[in-house]
Enzyme design. Structure first.
Site, PDB file in Angstrom:
ATOM      1  N   ARG A  64      35.751  -7.221 -25.244  1.00  0.00           N
ATOM      2  CA  ARG A  64      35.520  -6.788 -23.867  1.00  0.00           C
ATOM      3  C   ARG A  64      34.063  -6.388 -23.635  1.00  0.00           C
ATOM      4  NH1 ARG A  64      41.350  -3.870 -22.789  1.00  0.00           N
ATOM      5  NH2 ARG A  64      42.211  -5.624 -21.655  1.00  0.00           N
ATOM      6  N   GLY A 122      44.652  -7.557 -24.220  1.00  0.00           N
ATOM      7  CA  GLY A 122      44.011  -7.094 -25.454  1.00  0.00           C
ATOM      8  C   GLY A 122      44.813  -7.360 -26.713  1.00  0.00           C
ATOM      9  N   LYS A 124      57.819  -3.260 -22.948  1.00  0.00           N
ATOM     10  CA  LYS A 124      58.833  -2.977 -21.934  1.00  0.00           C
ATOM     11  C   LYS A 124      59.132  -4.137 -21.016  1.00  0.00           C
ATOM     12  CE  LYS A 124      57.919   1.922 -21.429  1.00  0.00           C
ATOM     13  NZ  LYS A 124      57.228   2.862 -20.544  1.00  0.00           N
ATOM     14  N   GLY A 169      47.437  -7.270 -17.779  1.00  0.00           N
ATOM     15  CA  GLY A 169      48.136  -6.886 -16.547  1.00  0.00           C
ATOM     16  C   GLY A 169      47.611  -7.654 -15.344  1.00  0.00           C
TER      17      GLY A 169
HETATM   18  P1  AMP Z   1      52.594  -4.135 -23.790  1.00  0.00           P
HETATM   19  O1  AMP Z   1      51.528  -3.110 -23.541  1.00  0.00           O
HETATM   20  O2  AMP Z   1      53.781  -4.010 -22.909  1.00  0.00           O
HETATM   21  O3  AMP Z   1      52.046  -5.541 -23.876  1.00  0.00           O
HETATM   22  O4  AMP Z   1      53.183  -3.794 -25.210  1.00  0.00           O
HETATM   23  C1  AMP Z   1      52.431  -3.870 -26.384  1.00  0.00           C
HETATM   24  C2  AMP Z   1      53.128  -3.053 -27.422  1.00  0.00           C
HETATM   25  O5  AMP Z   1      54.428  -3.544 -27.609  1.00  0.00           O
HETATM   26  C3  AMP Z   1      52.470  -3.095 -28.771  1.00  0.00           C
HETATM   27  O6  AMP Z   1      51.902  -1.835 -29.035  1.00  0.00           O
HETATM   28  C4  AMP Z   1      53.608  -3.409 -29.739  1.00  0.00           C
HETATM   29  O7  AMP Z   1      53.624  -2.592 -30.863  1.00  0.00           O
HETATM   30  C5  AMP Z   1      54.817  -3.135 -28.875  1.00  0.00           C
HETATM   31  N1  AMP Z   1      55.985  -3.867 -29.377  1.00  0.00           N
HETATM   32  C6  AMP Z   1      56.119  -5.182 -29.537  1.00  0.00           C
HETATM   33  N2  AMP Z   1      57.303  -5.483 -30.100  1.00  0.00           N
HETATM   34  C7  AMP Z   1      57.950  -4.321 -30.282  1.00  0.00           C
HETATM   35  C8  AMP Z   1      59.216  -3.971 -30.835  1.00  0.00           C
HETATM   36  N3  AMP Z   1      60.054  -4.894 -31.301  1.00  0.00           N
HETATM   37  N4  AMP Z   1      59.548  -2.668 -30.851  1.00  0.00           N
HETATM   38  C9  AMP Z   1      58.706  -1.732 -30.394  1.00  0.00           C
HETATM   39  N5  AMP Z   1      57.492  -2.005 -29.874  1.00  0.00           N
HETATM   40  C10 AMP Z   1      57.111  -3.278 -29.821  1.00  0.00           C
END
Ligand code: AMP
Length: 398
Positions: free
Chosen positions: A38, A356, A200, A379
């Site tokens: 970045r 990222g 999520k 995002g």
């Molecule tokens: P996001 O910011 O929604 O793209 O989520 C990224 C995060 O999702 C990362 O920090 C990952 O560690 C987490 N993540 C991915 N797969 C899993 C999983 N199976 N269980 C818990 N966290 C997860």
């Protein structure tokens, strides 16, 4: 860009130019920047402004300090890297507003650079507080937004301050990202395969809905797949899930079916009986197909799923990937994300990686050069994909 000026169109010589950059870089526990993508991406705008004789005031957020001064999220390490990369001093100011910042900016010479401390040390930044936005605007004659990664947020520095500065424009990074993403995502070449992961499902509902109109295939991994697994009546053990989103997940599965979109979920997952995020270690691991036993937490997509997803990706003409397939911060559960990165690299179509975490996974798996476009905004690129306006861009129009 419709109704938005480019930084090239502004007279910036001797002007105080406030550049909202995206220096939200990953730091290790010792405060070392572990990926400077970045920072590199922000350099063209900064260098251009310096060549034009501007006084460059850089501002960004870093992490989620939740409106409090927390030195773990200080931008100081970024100032050091910028100084090296720009080959000139970068004066670091320990607050982004206030008398000291105003004085330091008033004292700036042409072609000089200051970096303000983390905007999110003030809760007013994320609250898009008008008085705070005015204080930021008071530092500048010209406002340039080059923070593509936060264009989807209506915060004081990304949108709120724009009306209070007489001249405003988009920086080169924003221009480059928009030109590319709009062209490739608005009218994608088919088969269009979208790979979604991350923590999520709630963050991605809107985009999945929108994708049902556009994508041929949606491949789901990461923590969000377990809410879908619940929707299918499966046991997910101790995996991450959002029980209040199960009904929605069910609806999405039904809509996908009705529209003939191939929405896939993992057929096997790697689970562990202990996940230590601090130590970055897993306990024992085991592969589960369908149901996961209690006491086990899904941490990555399994080998069969990797194979399945990889073959879909390789056959696609356009691939967009956002969100890691597992807890990729832990080496033992990063394999799925790495393998997906490699599949994108092997795809002959247009491949776009947004955000990222995925960009980091691509770098770590050593296949950066084989990805068509690495977007600095996860995002923001999702919002574009969703067809929604970006508040940061809208503010530049007014
Ligand atoms: P996001 O910011 O929604 O793209 O989520 C990224 C995060 O999702 C990362 O920090 C990952 O560690 C987490 N993540 C991915 N797969 C899993 C999983 N199976 N269980 C818990 N966290 C997860």
């Amino acid at each position: 860009m419709d109704g938005i000026k480019s930084v090239r169109e502004l007279a910036v010589e001797k002007k105080r130019v406030f550049v909202r950059a995206d220096f939200n870089v990953p730091l290790d526990p010792s405060g070392t920047v572990t990926d400077d993508t970045r920072i590199t991406a922000a350099l063209p705008t900064i260098q251009y402004l310096l060549e034009q004789g501007a006084k460059v005031i850089l501002a960004s957020h870093l992490g989620r300090p939740k409106g409090k001064r927390n030195m773990q999220y200080s931008l100081q390490p970024v100032a050091r890297i910028l100084a090296t990369r720009l080959n000139q001093p970068v004066l670091f100011l320990d607050d982004c507003i206030g008398k000291d910042a105003e004085q330091a900016v008033a004292d700036m010479a042409e072609n000089s650079v200051v970096l303000l401390e983390n905007l999110r040390f003030h809760p007013e930044e994320e609250a898009n507080d008008e008085a705070f936005a005015k204080q930021l605007a008071a530092l500048a004659d010209v406002y340039v937004n080059d923070a593509f990664g936060t264009m989807h947020r209506a915060h004081a520095s990304t949108a709120g301050m724009a009306p209070f500065v007489s001249q405003k424009a988009a920086g080169f990074l924003v221009e480059k990202e928009l030109n590319f993403l709009k062209e490739k995502i608005d009218v994608p070449q088919h088969p269009f395969c979208v790979v979604l992961g991350g923590a999520k499902v709630s963050d991605k509902i809107g985009v999945i809905e929108a994708l049902l109109e556009k994508a041929d295939q949606i491949l789901i991994g990461g923590g969000m797949c377990f809410t879908f697994a619940l929707a299918q009546g499966k046991n997910i053990g101790n995996s991450l899930a959002e029980p209040d989103k199960v009904e929605l997940a069910k609806e999405l599965l039904e809509k996908a079916k009705a529209r003939g979109v191939d929405l896939r979920l993992p057929t096997d997952v790697v689970a562990s009986d202990a996940v230590d995020m601090k130590a970055r270690t897993l306990g024992a691991t085991k592969i589960f197909e369908s149901n996961i036993d209690n006491g086990w937490q899904g941490v990555d997509i399994g080998p069969k799923t990797v194979e399945d997803y990889a073959s879909c990706i390789r056959a696609a003409k356009t691939v967009f990937w956002n969100g890691p397939m597992g807890i990729f911060e832990i080496q033992a559960s990063a394999e799925g994300s790495f393998r997906i990165a490699q599949a994108l690299a092997a795809c002959e179509g247009t491949t776009i990686v947004g955000g990222g975490d995925c960009v980091k996974a691509v770098r770590q798996s050593g296949c950066t050069a084989d990805i068509t476009f690495l977007s600095t905004g996860g995002g923001a690129s999702l919002k574009l994909l969703e067809g929604k306006p970006l508040p940061g861009l809208e503010a530049l129009k007014r």
